[in-house]
Design a protein around this motif. Structure first.
Motif, PDB file in Angstrom:
ATOM      1  N   SER A   1      17.972 -49.644  -7.131  1.00 40.19           N
ATOM      2  CA  SER A   1      18.562 -49.073  -8.330  1.00 40.19           C
ATOM      3  C   SER A   1      19.425 -50.129  -9.002  1.00 40.19           C
ATOM      4  CB  SER A   1      19.396 -47.853  -7.962  1.00 40.19           C
ATOM      5  OG  SER A   1      20.427 -48.228  -7.075  1.00 40.19           O
ATOM      6  N   PRO A   2      19.780 -49.913 -10.247  1.00 40.96           N
ATOM      7  CA  PRO A   2      20.688 -50.859 -10.913  1.00 40.96           C
ATOM      8  C   PRO A   2      22.007 -50.968 -10.171  1.00 40.96           C
ATOM      9  CG  PRO A   2      19.652 -49.383 -12.501  1.00 40.96           C
ATOM     10  CD  PRO A   2      19.304 -48.856 -11.145  1.00 40.96           C
TER      11      PRO A   2
ATOM     12  N   ALA B   1      27.438 -50.050 -17.537  1.00 42.75           N
ATOM     13  CA  ALA B   1      27.074 -50.589 -18.853  1.00 42.75           C
ATOM     14  C   ALA B   1      25.992 -49.733 -19.505  1.00 42.75           C
ATOM     15  CB  ALA B   1      26.603 -52.034 -18.714  1.00 42.75           C
ATOM     16  N   GLY B   2      25.025 -49.259 -18.714  1.00 38.37           N
ATOM     17  CA  GLY B   2      23.962 -48.417 -19.248  1.00 38.37           C
ATOM     18  C   GLY B   2      24.498 -47.105 -19.784  1.00 38.37           C
ATOM     19  N   HIS B   3      25.400 -46.473 -19.027  1.00 41.26           N
ATOM     20  CA  HIS B   3      26.028 -45.238 -19.501  1.00 41.26           C
ATOM     21  C   HIS B   3      26.741 -45.475 -20.832  1.00 41.26           C
ATOM     22  CE1 HIS B   3      25.203 -43.336 -15.660  1.00 41.26           C
ATOM     23  NE2 HIS B   3      25.779 -42.230 -16.063  1.00 41.26           N
TER      24      HIS B   3
ATOM     25  N   HIS C   1      17.947 -46.578 -14.309  1.00 47.64           N
ATOM     26  CA  HIS C   1      16.876 -46.868 -13.358  1.00 47.64           C
ATOM     27  C   HIS C   1      16.182 -48.168 -13.733  1.00 47.64           C
ATOM     28  CE1 HIS C   1      13.162 -46.015 -15.778  1.00 47.64           C
ATOM     29  NE2 HIS C   1      14.044 -45.390 -16.532  1.00 47.64           N
ATOM     30  N   ARG C   2      15.322 -48.612 -12.816  1.00 48.30           N
ATOM     31  CA  ARG C   2      14.387 -49.706 -13.053  1.00 48.30           C
ATOM     32  C   ARG C   2      12.993 -49.208 -12.701  1.00 48.30           C
ATOM     33  NH1 ARG C   2      18.445 -53.681 -11.651  1.00 48.30           N
ATOM     34  NH2 ARG C   2      18.402 -55.292 -13.243  1.00 48.30           N
ATOM     35  N   GLY C   3      11.996 -49.679 -13.413  1.00 43.12           N
ATOM     36  CA  GLY C   3      10.623 -49.369 -13.047  1.00 43.12           C
ATOM     37  C   GLY C   3      10.096 -48.087 -13.672  1.00 43.12           C
ATOM     38  N   ASP C   4       8.881 -47.747 -13.287  1.00 41.86           N
ATOM     39  CA  ASP C   4       8.150 -46.623 -13.843  1.00 41.86           C
ATOM     40  C   ASP C   4       8.695 -45.306 -13.302  1.00 41.86           C
ATOM     41  OD1 ASP C   4       6.338 -44.895 -14.904  1.00 41.86           O
ATOM     42  OD2 ASP C   4       4.607 -45.643 -13.780  1.00 41.86           O
TER      43      ASP C   4
ATOM     44  N   ASP D   1      16.227 -47.050 -18.750  1.00 44.19           N
ATOM     45  CA  ASP D   1      15.697 -48.236 -18.072  1.00 44.19           C
ATOM     46  C   ASP D   1      16.591 -49.418 -18.442  1.00 44.19           C
ATOM     47  OD1 ASP D   1      14.267 -50.606 -17.412  1.00 44.19           O
ATOM     48  OD2 ASP D   1      12.384 -49.493 -17.437  1.00 44.19           O
ATOM     49  N   VAL D   2      17.303 -49.958 -17.460  1.00 41.72           N
ATOM     50  CA  VAL D   2      18.290 -50.996 -17.762  1.00 41.72           C
ATOM     51  C   VAL D   2      17.637 -52.305 -18.202  1.00 41.72           C
ATOM     52  CG1 VAL D   2      20.072 -50.052 -16.258  1.00 41.72           C
ATOM     53  CG2 VAL D   2      18.428 -51.689 -15.328  1.00 41.72           C
ATOM     54  N   ASP D   3      16.349 -52.483 -17.901  1.00 46.76           N
ATOM     55  CA  ASP D   3      15.668 -53.710 -18.317  1.00 46.76           C
ATOM     56  C   ASP D   3      15.137 -53.616 -19.743  1.00 46.76           C
ATOM     57  OD1 ASP D   3      16.115 -55.017 -15.859  1.00 46.76           O
ATOM     58  OD2 ASP D   3      14.395 -54.001 -14.966  1.00 46.76           O
ATOM     59  N   SER D   4      14.495 -52.495 -20.086  1.00 45.83           N
ATOM     60  CA  SER D   4      13.926 -52.340 -21.430  1.00 45.83           C
ATOM     61  C   SER D   4      14.887 -51.662 -22.395  1.00 45.83           C
ATOM     62  CB  SER D   4      12.643 -51.515 -21.359  1.00 45.83           C
ATOM     63  OG  SER D   4      12.933 -50.173 -20.987  1.00 45.83           O
ATOM     64  N   ASP D   5      15.948 -51.036 -21.876  1.00 43.77           N
ATOM     65  CA  ASP D   5      16.928 -50.283 -22.652  1.00 43.77           C
ATOM     66  C   ASP D   5      16.307 -49.057 -23.324  1.00 43.77           C
ATOM     67  OD1 ASP D   5      19.711 -50.179 -23.153  1.00 43.77           O
ATOM     68  OD2 ASP D   5      19.373 -50.735 -25.244  1.00 43.77           O
ATOM     69  N   GLN D   6      15.206 -48.565 -22.772  1.00 40.98           N
ATOM     70  CA  GLN D   6      14.538 -47.386 -23.317  1.00 40.98           C
ATOM     71  C   GLN D   6      15.008 -46.127 -22.592  1.00 40.98           C
ATOM     72  OE1 GLN D   6      12.277 -47.420 -26.028  1.00 40.98           O
ATOM     73  NE2 GLN D   6      13.178 -49.477 -26.131  1.00 40.98           N
TER      74      GLN D   6
END
Length: 751
Positions: free
Chosen positions: A27-28, A35-37, A83-86, A126-131
């Motif tokens: 997980s992140p 930061a995501g929140h 989260h990360r991933g699918d 998604d912390v990588d794509s920011d979606q």
């Protein structure tokens, strides 16, 4: 007696079912999650209510928490998860837990604002794509109330038992007496000062020599303070296994002295020390102890809490009796016990379990940091990361599907970092943004691959992934307290480089961990000079200091300084014969068991070989590189009562601290080095940075760590008030005033 529980804890207790499944990981990090929140909240507009404080009751049970966000105009409560991933790979029981949390928050909000219904939304970022991915439903308040009551009913029996136990614990601790007939010299002073520190909410640095019973002298006052402050948990944090053993033994003494005290203590160990199926993935399809873990957890948890002291062996016994994983059972039990004995990393690491739980549950903590002089270097290691280009090249030779282009780009960026570098080593104050971006891309792609085919991930790829993940996470907090360095090897097309994010000053990263606790006690025989540890660990400005008077006297330990020998690297060869003669002369004068400490295995071996040639009748044994636990025990077993021989060891190694050889098991030590860290490009960079930050580059990098190791090694000789022995300090620099000022005050060195 009422019982308070956080929403998250309530749901994790009642709504977790099925397998333990770690495939949708890692997980992140905590920083990424925060930061995501914040990014999600920032998108919602000015009417959005973030961190909505909520509470409710069910009988004597009080439930509290903070909902992530509420949109009044839409009557929609959001539960935000990063989260990360699918997401399609997310196990069903993970999603079920998140919905449970949203429903409990939903009822508490409906109750607070008299709402007849509410929309609930799970928002996954998604912390990588920011979606963002959103799942939403509308639920009537009456349905949410029924759900809330059901969760509370399932929890209430446990809560009532816990409340009863805690009341019994507090009564027992109030009546608890010291488990020995009397305090040792210095032990009472330590205990009283610890009690004052936790009572006033201050940190304490306590320097106390071995032999006064520091472990019990620290634990006992913290236990006495527990019901009065009140404290939720005491964390006894250690650098090494022997420290955990001493803490567990002290707790056994408490339990034996007051068996009616309903205290619960737990030892947490590393995953590889607890895992029954090493090398097996942590999910139900691969590991039998992960299959149905949460279905069998309640019975295992109930059985475990009937035991007062849950050390590694006790946890394993309960876990296997209920066919659950010992490692993850211990993590679940951490919520419900009173004293936790664990390694430093369980609280101070970037993704530390106990710190995360403490924040989520708002625990009121007291920390006991054992052998705290080790925390500086350990914290530096926790917040450092390195990457070896050789690993990347190996992956590129047979790249996993979909990774070839990203790995090629990463290698191109990597090569660009040192293409003009002439020296083998180079350090910088800045991070290369393009390289970090390329590394993040690789991390994201490997994560996706792991989620698609968790069983088929190559171990080498997995190792690179975790190292890269640590590197990227630390890049987020990189500042003037770090170095970015490049070490290259080889030549021409065979040139490769190792990259390192090297933490120099851990204070900004671990100071919040101290600030989050009610009180912290850092104790050791070597915490001088005080400002060195305070600066590097970020201790509060009002941290108290105690130097406990030693129970030992100068007559017990003959400290001899040999000034006519230099152990500097350039003088090593010339020093061999004089050192051998010094050892042999002392052995002739007083035969017995001795330890001889040297700065390296090579230096040690040269002296040991020459001693064996010239004095073959003197028995000797030597530490070797990479000794396992059994070999270390065999080394120590040679030190028998009234034995005779020389044990050779490396200063700063496994036998230089935390070793207890009382009486005639050890009567002396030879220390043939000042202990200064090696002069190399890395340490010279540290010296420069320490000079710029603290105006004491040499002292902070070389002198203080070196002399501390010497004092720790010398401390192996006198372990009790009846012991007698000698320490021979072999190097002309031991006669310098700045070195002698760091010696224990009860020493009386001979020139």
């Amino acid at each position: 007696m009422s019982y308070r529980v956080a929403v998250r804890s309530l749901c994790e207790f009642t709504a977790k079912v099925g397998d333990l499944d770690l495939r949708f990981t890692p997980s992140p990090s905590a920083q990424e999650g925060i930061a995501g929140h914040r990014r999600v909240v920032a998108r919602r507009g000015p009417e959005y209510e973030a961190e909505v404080a909520l509470e409710g009751r069910f009988g004597e049970l009080e439930v509290r928490g903070r909902a992530d966000g509420y949109i009044p105009a839409r009557n929609c409560l959001e539960e935000i998860k990063t989260h990360r991933g699918d997401l399609a790979s997310q196990p069903d029981n993970h999603r079920q837990l998140h919905w449970a949390q949203a429903k409990v928050y939903g009822w508490l909000l409906c109750q607070q604002r008299q709402l007849a219904s509410i929309d609930l939304a799970l928002v996954y970022l998604d912390v990588d794509s920011d979606q963002e991915t959103r799942f939403e439903c509308s639920v009537a308040a009456v349905e949410l109330e029924a759900f809330f009551h059901d969760q509370c009913r399932r929890f209430i029996q446990w809560a009532e038992a816990q409340s009863h136990r805690l009341a019994q614990r507090d009564a027992g601790l109030n009546a608890l007496g010291f488990p020995w007939p009397s305090f040792r010299k210095g032990q009472r002073e330590l205990a009283e000062t610890v009690y004052k520190a936790v009572s006033t909410g201050r940190c304490l640095m306590a320097q106390a020599t071995t032999g006064i019973g520091k472990t019990l002298g620290t634990l006992f006052p913290l236990l006495k303070a527990m019901p009065r402050q009140p404290l939720d948990k005491i964390l006894f944090l250690t650098a090494k296994t022997p420290g955990r053993a001493l803490a567990l033994e002290a707790l056994r003494q408490v339990h034996q002295a007051s068996p009616e005290t309903a205290l619960r203590s737990l030892e947490l160990v590393a995953r590889d020390k607890a895992c029954e199926y090493l090398g097996t993935a942590c999910h139900g399809e691969a590991c039998p102890l992960a299959r149905g873990f949460y279905d069998r957890l309640p019975a295992a948890r109930e059985a475990a809490m009937q035991r007062s002291l849950l050390d590694k062996a006790q946890v394993r016994e309960v876990a296997l009796a209920h066919q659950v994983c010992p490692y993850y059972l211990a993590q679940e039990l951490a919520r419900w016990v009173d004293v936790l004995v664990a390694d430093y990393n369980y609280y101070f690491d970037q993704s530390a379990l106990l710190f995360g739980l403490a924040q989520a549950e708002q625990w009121r903590l007291a920390l006991a940091v054992d052998e705290a002089h080790n925390l500086v270097e350990r914290a530096r290691q926790m917040y450092s990361a390195s990457l070896d280009q050789g690993q990347l090249q190996a992956l590129r030779r047979d790249p996993p599907a979909g990774l070839a282009s990203a790995l090629r780009n990463l290698n191109r960026q990597w090569n660009g970092l040192y293409k003009d570098q002439l020296a083998p080593y180079q350090a910088s104050d800045e991070l290369p943004a393009a390289f970090v971006k390329a590394l993040l891309r690789c991390v994201g792609l490997i994560q996706e691959l792991m989620n698609r085919t968790p069983r088929a991930v190559d171990p080498a790829l997995l190792q690179f992934f975790f190292q890269a993940l640590q590197f990227t996470r630390l890049s987020e907090v990189f500042d003037g307290h770090f170095l970015f360095d490049i070490s290259q090897r080889g030549a021409g097309r065979r040139r490769l480089a190792t990259l390192c994010l090297r933490n120099v000053v851990p204070a900004p990263l671990i100071a919040p961990r101290f600030a989050a606790a009610r009180s912290a006690v850092l104790f050791s025989a070597t915490l001088s000079p005080r400002h060195f540890y305070s600066d590097l660990l970020g201790l509060p400005g009002d941290t108290a200091w105690l130097e406990v008077d030693s129970p030992f006297v100068a007559e017990q330990l003959r400290v001899r300084i040999v000034r006519d020998v230099s152990t500097r690297f350039q003088h090593r060869q010339a020093s061999l014969m004089p050192i051998v003669e010094l050892i042999a002369a002392q052995y002739r004068e007083q035969p017995g068991n001795y330890l001889a400490f040297f700065s390296s295995f090579d230096y040690l071996q040269q002296v040991a070989t020459l001693l064996a040639e010239r004095y073959p009748t003197i028995e000797q044994w030597a530490q070797s590189s990479g000794m396992d636990e059994e070999q270390r025990q065999a080394f120590l077993a040679r030190f028998v009562e009234d034995g005779r021989g020389i044990g050779f060891a490396v200063l700063g190694g496994a036998f230089a601290e935390g070793v207890d050889l009382p009486g005639t098991r050890l009567i002396g030590a030879f220390i043939a080095t000042l202990g200064l860290p090696q002069v190399n490009p890395v340490n010279e960079q540290l010296k420069q940075r320490m000079g710029s930050l603290f105006s004491a580059g040499f002292d902070y990098t070389y002198l203080y760590p070196g002399v501390r190791k010497v004092i720790q090694a010398a401390g192996r000789v006198i372990r009790g008030t009846e012991d007698r022995g000698m320490v021979m300090l072999i190097d002309d620099r031991f006669g310098e005033a700045r070195v002698r000022r760091m010696f224990p005050s009860w020493w009386a060195p001979e020139n």
